[in-house]
Design a protein around this motif. Sequence first.
Motif, short mmCIF file in Angstrom:
data_model
loop_
_atom_site.label_atom_id
_atom_site.label_comp_id
_atom_site.label_asym_id
_atom_site.label_seq_id
_atom_site.Cartn_x
_atom_site.Cartn_y
_atom_site.Cartn_z
N GLY A 1 17.00 14.08 57.31
CA GLY A 1 15.58 14.37 57.24
C GLY A 1 15.29 15.75 56.66
N LEU A 2 16.12 16.73 57.02
CA LEU A 2 15.93 18.08 56.48
C LEU A 2 16.17 18.12 54.98
N TYR A 3 17.20 17.41 54.51
CA TYR A 3 17.40 17.33 53.06
C TYR A 3 16.18 16.71 52.39
N GLY A 4 15.60 15.72 53.04
CA GLY A 4 14.46 15.05 52.45
C GLY A 4 13.22 15.91 52.34
N LEU A 5 13.01 16.83 53.27
CA LEU A 5 11.81 17.66 53.22
C LEU A 5 12.03 19.03 52.58
N ALA A 6 13.29 19.38 52.28
CA ALA A 6 13.58 20.71 51.73
C ALA A 6 13.05 20.85 50.31
N THR A 7 12.45 21.98 50.03
CA THR A 7 12.04 22.30 48.66
C THR A 7 13.24 22.72 47.84
N CYS A 8 14.16 23.44 48.45
CA CYS A 8 15.39 23.85 47.79
C CYS A 8 16.43 24.14 48.85
N ALA A 9 17.67 24.31 48.39
CA ALA A 9 18.77 24.64 49.30
C ALA A 9 19.46 25.89 48.76
N VAL A 10 20.09 26.62 49.67
CA VAL A 10 20.83 27.82 49.28
C VAL A 10 22.12 27.87 50.07
N TYR A 11 23.18 28.30 49.41
CA TYR A 11 24.51 28.34 50.03
C TYR A 11 25.16 29.67 49.67
N PRO A 12 25.12 30.66 50.59
CA PRO A 12 25.53 32.02 50.22
C PRO A 12 26.96 32.39 50.56
N SER A 13 27.82 31.43 50.88
CA SER A 13 29.13 31.69 51.47
C SER A 13 29.99 32.64 50.64
N CYS B 1 19.63 25.80 54.45
CA CYS B 1 21.03 26.21 54.34
C CYS B 1 21.82 25.45 55.40
N VAL B 2 22.78 24.65 54.96
CA VAL B 2 23.62 23.89 55.89
C VAL B 2 24.91 24.68 56.09
N SER B 3 25.04 25.30 57.26
CA SER B 3 26.15 26.21 57.47
C SER B 3 26.32 26.52 58.95
N ALA B 4 27.58 26.62 59.37
CA ALA B 4 27.87 27.15 60.70
C ALA B 4 27.62 28.66 60.71
N ALA B 5 27.41 29.19 61.90
CA ALA B 5 27.14 30.62 62.05
C ALA B 5 28.46 31.38 62.19
N LEU B 6 29.12 31.57 61.05
CA LEU B 6 30.41 32.26 61.01
C LEU B 6 30.35 33.40 60.01
N VAL B 7 31.22 34.39 60.16
CA VAL B 7 31.16 35.61 59.36
C VAL B 7 31.19 35.30 57.86
N HIS B 8 32.15 34.46 57.43
CA HIS B 8 32.33 34.25 56.00
C HIS B 8 31.21 33.43 55.38
N LYS B 9 30.34 32.85 56.19
CA LYS B 9 29.22 32.09 55.64
C LYS B 9 28.12 32.99 55.08
N ASN B 10 28.17 34.30 55.40
CA ASN B 10 27.31 35.28 54.73
C ASN B 10 25.83 35.09 55.06
N LEU B 11 25.55 34.69 56.29
CA LEU B 11 24.18 34.36 56.65
C LEU B 11 23.31 35.59 56.88
N LEU B 12 23.92 36.74 57.18
CA LEU B 12 23.13 37.96 57.27
C LEU B 12 22.51 38.29 55.91
N LEU B 13 23.28 38.13 54.83
CA LEU B 13 22.73 38.36 53.50
C LEU B 13 21.63 37.36 53.20
N LEU B 14 21.80 36.12 53.64
CA LEU B 14 20.77 35.11 53.43
C LEU B 14 19.46 35.53 54.09
N LEU B 15 19.53 36.01 55.32
CA LEU B 15 18.32 36.46 56.01
C LEU B 15 17.66 37.62 55.27
#
Length: 378
Positions: free
Chosen positions: A273-285, A205-219
């Motif tokens: 490099g992270l994009y290259g090794l990632a199996t998948c990406a998720v963006y929960p914003s 997940c490529v995202s800053a740690a901000l409220v609207h990025k919804n990273l608590l739900l991602l965890l």
Amino acid sequence: MAHIGLNVLYLVPGAVGGSEIYARRLVHALAAAAPRDRFTVFCGREAAPSLRAEGWPGNVRVHTLPVDCANKPARIVAEIALLPAAAARAGVDLLHSLGTTCPPFTRGPSVVTILDLIYEAYPETFPKASLLGLRALVGPSARRADRVITISKAVKDDVVARLHVPADRIDVGYLGFGMRSVPDATPAAELRERLGLGDGRVVLCVSAALVHKNLLLLLEGFAALGAGFEDCRLVIAGHAGRERERLEARIAELGLTGRAVLTGWISDEDLEGLYGLATCAVYPSLYEGFGLPVLEAMVRGVPLASSDATSLPEVAGDAALLFDAHDGDALADAVRRLLTDAELADDLVARGRARAAHFTWERAAGDVLAVYDRVLGA
């Protein structure tokens, strides 16, 4: 031949996220698409050295205003008091402000790009002083500008509803894909060792740690993957925003210590490099003006799950698994499918590459130049 002023006073290198990519890539594309026009980029002290080294075409020059733009009150004063006079002295025919705010009064035509209205939707993301400043400036400036550009239909609808700008004064201009491909990406083995990722699958997940990025739900969604996914690691790559401490605490509470990694800011080489090794990406914003990481994943052939909030369905189309931005179980189900269904993943990769090809900076520049022609022709 026109002389266009471009206001990027908001640009503090490394501190403003996707809006920095927007400025750097759009200016290059504008100058290349309109070689007979001149472009003067007005910036603060911090941005001037890197902008001069950007390698833009010869019809672009950089004009530095005497202000440190990391100091937001000073930047606002400069935008209101110094910029209009500097633009007039330079002889610009039109001033385009690329970063949501613009001078309320200018001596010539004015265009403003409103990137998002996150400050209205999620005010807790902003320090109080910044929030008050945005509320005082954005609406009045947008209503006075000759034209408003938004980077998605979702933002256009928001500007109409929240700022009361007539829809017929707003033009939508999509972005091109974000960061350029980096040829010397950090090797996967080095990243796995440094970040403690082991040999298993990586959810990125490529995202800053901000409220609207919804990273608590991602965890919470990642924790709910269940049996059979113990080898998986979640990597959240982006600058450490206002939510960092809450995220670290939640990682511990969910028993994800060692399985969920917050990298903070990383280099372009590491991100490639992270994009290259990632199996998948998720963006929960929960709210995006556009969503550059969605395009970045699709361009790089990484199967993607994205929330269905605001602009993200416009960008992702049918090339991502969309889930309810408020439903952790739906997020977990989408990630499970990407991790286990190779045929689905391959189909999304093909769809993603085809869709991303429609979002180019050349097209973005053409849309913006059409707005300039409309304003100057009027």
